[in-house]
Design a protein around this motif. Structure first.
Motif, short mmCIF file in Angstrom:
data_model
loop_
_atom_site.label_atom_id
_atom_site.label_comp_id
_atom_site.label_asym_id
_atom_site.label_seq_id
_atom_site.Cartn_x
_atom_site.Cartn_y
_atom_site.Cartn_z
N GLY A 92 0.78 -1.23 0.00
CA GLY A 92 0.00 0.00 0.00
C GLY A 92 0.81 1.28 0.00
O GLY A 92 0.26 2.37 0.14
N TYR A 93 2.13 1.16 -0.13
CA TYR A 93 2.98 2.35 -0.18
C TYR A 93 3.52 2.47 -1.60
O TYR A 93 4.47 1.81 -1.99
CB TYR A 93 4.12 2.25 0.85
CG TYR A 93 3.58 2.20 2.25
CD1 TYR A 93 3.24 3.37 2.91
CD2 TYR A 93 3.35 0.98 2.89
CE1 TYR A 93 2.70 3.33 4.19
CE2 TYR A 93 2.81 0.94 4.16
CZ TYR A 93 2.49 2.11 4.80
OH TYR A 93 1.97 2.07 6.05
N GLN A 94 2.89 3.32 -2.36
CA GLN A 94 3.15 3.42 -3.80
C GLN A 94 4.49 4.03 -4.14
O GLN A 94 5.00 3.83 -5.24
CB GLN A 94 2.04 4.24 -4.48
CG GLN A 94 0.65 3.67 -4.28
CD GLN A 94 0.53 2.27 -4.86
OE1 GLN A 94 0.91 2.02 -5.98
NE2 GLN A 94 -0.01 1.35 -4.07
N LEU A 95 5.06 4.79 -3.23
CA LEU A 95 6.27 5.54 -3.55
C LEU A 95 7.47 5.01 -2.76
O LEU A 95 7.57 5.19 -1.55
CB LEU A 95 6.07 7.02 -3.25
CG LEU A 95 4.90 7.67 -4.01
CD1 LEU A 95 4.71 9.10 -3.57
CD2 LEU A 95 5.10 7.57 -5.51
N PHE A 96 8.35 4.34 -3.46
CA PHE A 96 9.61 3.84 -2.89
C PHE A 96 10.68 4.64 -3.61
O PHE A 96 10.80 4.60 -4.83
CB PHE A 96 9.73 2.34 -3.16
CG PHE A 96 10.96 1.69 -2.59
CD1 PHE A 96 11.56 2.13 -1.42
CD2 PHE A 96 11.50 0.58 -3.22
CE1 PHE A 96 12.67 1.50 -0.90
CE2 PHE A 96 12.61 -0.06 -2.71
CZ PHE A 96 13.21 0.39 -1.55
N THR A 97 11.46 5.41 -2.88
CA THR A 97 12.37 6.36 -3.52
C THR A 97 13.79 6.26 -3.00
O THR A 97 14.01 5.85 -1.86
CB THR A 97 11.83 7.81 -3.33
OG1 THR A 97 12.56 8.71 -4.12
CG2 THR A 97 11.88 8.24 -1.89
N LEU A 98 14.71 6.64 -3.86
CA LEU A 98 16.11 6.76 -3.49
C LEU A 98 16.41 8.26 -3.44
O LEU A 98 16.23 8.96 -4.44
CB LEU A 98 17.01 6.08 -4.52
CG LEU A 98 18.51 6.25 -4.29
CD1 LEU A 98 18.94 5.54 -3.01
CD2 LEU A 98 19.29 5.72 -5.49
N ILE A 99 16.85 8.72 -2.30
CA ILE A 99 17.17 10.13 -2.12
C ILE A 99 18.69 10.24 -2.00
O ILE A 99 19.28 9.64 -1.09
CB ILE A 99 16.47 10.71 -0.86
CG1 ILE A 99 14.95 10.49 -0.95
CG2 ILE A 99 16.81 12.19 -0.70
CD1 ILE A 99 14.20 10.80 0.33
N VAL A 100 19.28 10.96 -2.92
CA VAL A 100 20.74 11.12 -2.94
C VAL A 100 21.07 12.39 -2.17
O VAL A 100 20.60 13.48 -2.51
CB VAL A 100 21.27 11.20 -4.39
CG1 VAL A 100 22.77 11.39 -4.40
CG2 VAL A 100 20.86 9.96 -5.18
N CYS A 101 21.88 12.22 -1.12
CA CYS A 101 22.24 13.34 -0.25
C CYS A 101 23.75 13.48 -0.17
O CYS A 101 24.49 12.53 -0.44
CB CYS A 101 21.71 13.11 1.16
SG CYS A 101 19.94 12.85 1.30
N THR A 102 24.16 14.67 0.25
CA THR A 102 25.58 14.90 0.50
C THR A 102 25.72 15.40 1.94
O THR A 102 24.97 16.27 2.38
CB THR A 102 26.16 15.93 -0.48
OG1 THR A 102 25.98 15.43 -1.81
CG2 THR A 102 27.64 16.18 -0.22
#
Length: 157
Positions: free
Chosen positions: A66-76
């Motif tokens: 039920g969680y439609q958004l699986f994301t990779l967040i690129v941070c520095t």
């Protein structure tokens, strides 16, 4: 901590656990490797005690949950603060995994799950508030994972 020297049996145990730890018992492994189940259990405990085998993790299909958004967040993160910021990022609600990368830019990769865009915006804002500079966000379609093949090969090459 000194590195534990892995022999062929240790590698075979790790390979089989990576294939499917949930449905693989010591008896199953012992039958395929022609050793006793107690040997497999002892080796597994030793691998755990030495920090080589760190856990048994569920592989969750977030979309099906039920969680439609699986994301990779690129941070520095500033290099001296990278480890502390990565640990803090792991505590942000919705973050499921944080990887530290050995580069100057994009050195903290955050995997996060959200029900909607507002959820992902909140996560990005919280990461920013920690002191991480968000440089990119990508939706993840699928993850494909395999056991490390060198553990399987008899020659150890």
């Amino acid at each position: 901590m000194p590195t534990l020297e892995l022999d062929h049996l240790d590698k075979q145990i790790l390979y089989r656990l990576q294939q499917d730890a949930r449905r693989t018992s010591s008896n199953d492994i012992s039958e395929t490797l022609d050793v006793s189940a107690s040997t497999v259990r002892n080796r597994t405990r030793r691998l755990e005690a030495n920090g080589i085998l760190r856990g048994y993790h569920a592989d969750v299909d977030y979309e099906a949950a039920g969680y439609q958004l699986f994301t990779l967040i690129v941070c520095t993160a500033p290099i001296p603060e990278r480890e502390n910021l990565a640990e803090a990022a792991a505590d942000v609600p919705g973050v499921v995994e944080v990887l530290e990368v050995m580069t100057g830019e994009g050195n903290v990769l955050v995997q996060a799950v959200g029900a909607d865009g507002d959820d992902l915006s909140r996560i990005g804002e919280e990461l920013d508030d920690l002191g991480l500079r968000v440089s990119d966000e990508d939706l993840i379609r699928n993850t494909h994972r395999r056991p490390y093949a060198r553990f399987e090969r008899a020659d150890g090459a």
